[in-house]
Design a protein around this motif. Structure first.
Motif, mmCIF file in Angstrom:
data_model
loop_
_atom_site.group_PDB
_atom_site.id
_atom_site.type_symbol
_atom_site.label_atom_id
_atom_site.label_comp_id
_atom_site.label_asym_id
_atom_site.label_seq_id
_atom_site.Cartn_x
_atom_site.Cartn_y
_atom_site.Cartn_z
ATOM 1 N N MET A 1 61.361 -3.853 89.867
ATOM 2 C CA MET A 1 61.595 -3.789 91.311
ATOM 3 C C MET A 1 60.854 -2.634 91.979
ATOM 4 N N GLU A 2 60.756 -1.484 91.323
ATOM 5 C CA GLU A 2 60.059 -0.359 91.947
ATOM 6 C C GLU A 2 58.552 -0.575 91.953
ATOM 7 N N VAL A 3 58.040 -1.163 90.883
ATOM 8 C CA VAL A 3 56.608 -1.460 90.812
ATOM 9 C C VAL A 3 56.228 -2.484 91.876
ATOM 10 N N LYS B 1 70.296 0.592 95.981
ATOM 11 C CA LYS B 1 70.718 -0.171 97.147
ATOM 12 C C LYS B 1 70.332 -1.639 96.989
ATOM 13 N N GLU B 2 69.128 -1.863 96.498
ATOM 14 C CA GLU B 2 68.650 -3.237 96.275
ATOM 15 C C GLU B 2 69.516 -3.948 95.238
ATOM 16 N N LEU B 3 69.824 -3.260 94.153
ATOM 17 C CA LEU B 3 70.607 -3.865 93.077
ATOM 18 C C LEU B 3 72.037 -4.169 93.505
ATOM 19 N N THR B 4 72.684 -3.192 94.109
ATOM 20 C CA THR B 4 74.092 -3.375 94.483
ATOM 21 C C THR B 4 74.265 -4.370 95.624
ATOM 22 N N THR B 5 73.262 -4.488 96.464
ATOM 23 C CA THR B 5 73.325 -5.478 97.544
ATOM 24 C C THR B 5 73.131 -6.889 96.992
ATOM 25 N N ALA B 6 72.198 -7.024 96.058
ATOM 26 C CA ALA B 6 71.923 -8.341 95.480
ATOM 27 C C ALA B 6 73.038 -8.810 94.553
ATOM 28 N N HIS B 7 73.669 -7.877 93.859
ATOM 29 C CA HIS B 7 74.701 -8.237 92.881
ATOM 30 C C HIS B 7 75.909 -7.313 93.008
ATOM 31 N N ASP C 1 69.859 17.740 81.594
ATOM 32 C CA ASP C 1 68.998 18.725 82.243
ATOM 33 C C ASP C 1 68.715 18.372 83.696
ATOM 34 N N MET C 2 69.011 17.124 84.093
ATOM 35 C CA MET C 2 68.744 16.696 85.467
ATOM 36 C C MET C 2 69.952 16.849 86.377
ATOM 37 N N VAL C 3 71.117 17.078 85.790
ATOM 38 C CA VAL C 3 72.339 17.156 86.592
ATOM 39 C C VAL C 3 72.245 18.257 87.643
ATOM 40 N N ASP C 4 71.675 19.389 87.273
ATOM 41 C CA ASP C 4 71.561 20.508 88.208
ATOM 42 C C ASP C 4 70.681 20.177 89.407
ATOM 43 N N TYR C 5 69.814 19.172 89.267
ATOM 44 C CA TYR C 5 68.901 18.804 90.347
ATOM 45 C C TYR C 5 69.473 17.744 91.280
ATOM 46 N N LEU C 6 70.660 17.230 90.965
ATOM 47 C CA LEU C 6 71.236 16.167 91.785
ATOM 48 C C LEU C 6 71.334 16.520 93.269
ATOM 49 N N PRO C 7 71.691 17.761 93.641
ATOM 50 C CA PRO C 7 71.776 18.080 95.066
ATOM 51 C C PRO C 7 70.459 17.886 95.815
ATOM 52 N N LYS C 8 69.328 17.864 95.096
ATOM 53 C CA LYS C 8 68.022 17.714 95.721
ATOM 54 C C LYS C 8 67.570 16.252 95.792
ATOM 55 N N TRP C 9 68.344 15.346 95.193
ATOM 56 C CA TRP C 9 67.961 13.941 95.194
ATOM 57 C C TRP C 9 68.079 13.349 96.590
ATOM 58 N N TYR C 10 67.222 12.401 96.880
ATOM 59 C CA TYR C 10 67.244 11.695 98.164
ATOM 60 C C TYR C 10 68.526 10.866 98.275
ATOM 61 N N LYS C 11 69.337 11.159 99.301
ATOM 62 C CA LYS C 11 70.582 10.447 99.594
ATOM 63 C C LYS C 11 71.519 10.390 98.388
ATOM 64 N N VAL C 12 71.664 11.502 97.692
ATOM 65 C CA VAL C 12 72.509 11.521 96.502
ATOM 66 C C VAL C 12 73.964 11.220 96.829
ATOM 67 N N ASP C 13 74.437 11.643 97.996
ATOM 68 C CA ASP C 13 75.831 11.369 98.366
ATOM 69 C C ASP C 13 76.090 9.874 98.512
ATOM 70 N N GLU C 14 75.057 9.125 98.902
ATOM 71 C CA GLU C 14 75.186 7.678 98.982
ATOM 72 C C GLU C 14 75.099 7.047 97.594
ATOM 73 N N ILE C 15 74.288 7.635 96.749
ATOM 74 C CA ILE C 15 74.124 7.119 95.391
ATOM 75 C C ILE C 15 75.449 7.123 94.641
ATOM 76 N N VAL C 16 76.187 8.228 94.732
ATOM 77 C CA VAL C 16 77.433 8.329 93.970
ATOM 78 C C VAL C 16 78.497 7.362 94.467
ATOM 79 N N LYS C 17 78.316 6.815 95.659
ATOM 80 C CA LYS C 17 79.248 5.805 96.166
ATOM 81 C C LYS C 17 78.903 4.410 95.636
ATOM 82 N N MET C 18 77.654 4.239 95.238
ATOM 83 C CA MET C 18 77.203 2.916 94.807
ATOM 84 C C MET C 18 77.356 2.696 93.312
ATOM 85 N N VAL C 19 77.177 3.767 92.519
ATOM 86 C CA VAL C 19 77.143 3.619 91.063
ATOM 87 C C VAL C 19 77.944 4.727 90.394
#
Length: 217
Positions: free
Chosen positions: A97-99, A112-118, A130-148
């Motif tokens: 899907m990203e490609v 968003k695409e996945l949760t909307t389709a299914h 090692d990526m957990v500390d970077y979560l605050p910098k993710w694009y729309k992370v607050d929305e992500i945690v509501k979806m998955v």
């Protein structure tokens, strides 16, 4: 380039077009996969086993926001290596899907695409400790945690703590990384057993990672 991938890469049925069973528990592993290695497969298998998931979808990004596009290898090569890496595991699938979407690959857009389709499915986004500390910098992370459901892979040296709701999975520590594999190949070293045989044969056939550093993990 996207049409080329669409025509040349043979994959299992894609999640965005396939009919899925109701209420599946699906793990999502996104990344550059430059190249995919045994660490990726070990994480996916442990998460699927420990959480009782139905499948894991590997989603190579088209243009990751953190990679210098001038040094990243062609997306067709990364997709083919992922396809080869997971070919023998019946519960691992390749998601394009990203490609196909192209542009900069943001996790939020994909989820968003996945949760909307299914909406009947429950999705588990797998991230390294090692990526957990970077979560605050993710694009729309607050929305992500509501979806998955976020799944953190716990490794030595990283604390199981975050302001976000994370389900932790333990697994043995491994130091293998895409960076180490690229650097080893650039210096003429062996990476046998660190990548699946079919991935290694593709790297050798195409002469990948023989020159300057290319891409990120």
């Amino acid at each position: 380039m996207q049409s080329e991938v669409h025509q040349t890469i043979q994959t299992k049925p894609q999640l965005q077009t396939a009919q899925t069973d109701h209420h599946q528990r699906i793990g999502i592993m996104g990344g550059t996969f430059n190249p995919p290695h045994i660490g990726h497969l070990m994480v996916a298998d442990q998460v699927m086993s420990q959480l009782g998931l139905n499948k894991i979808i590997f989603i190579p990004d088209a243009n990751p926001p953190h990679v210098d596009h001038k040094t990243s290898i062609d997306v067709n090569d990364r997709v083919e290596m992922v396809r080869r890496a997971i070919i023998d595991h019946i519960h691992f699938e390749l998601g394009l899907m990203e490609v196909h979407r192209g542009g900069v690959s943001y996790t939020y857009n994909t989820l968003k695409e996945l949760t909307t389709a299914h909406p009947e499915n429950k999705y588990y986004l797998i991230i390294g400790g090692d990526m957990v500390d970077y979560l605050p910098k993710w694009y729309k992370v607050d929305e992500i945690v509501k979806m998955v459901q976020l799944v953190g892979v716990c490794r030595k040296g990283y604390e199981k703590s975050s302001r976000y709701p994370i389900m932790w999975v333990n697994m043995p520590k491994t130091d293998v990384s895409s960076t180490w594999i690229r650097q080893t190949l650039q210096h003429g070293g062996s990476v046998r057993y660190f990548v699946p045989d079919l991935v290694l044969s593709y790297i050798e056939e195409k002469g990948l990672y023989q020159h300057a550093a290319q891409g990120n993990n």
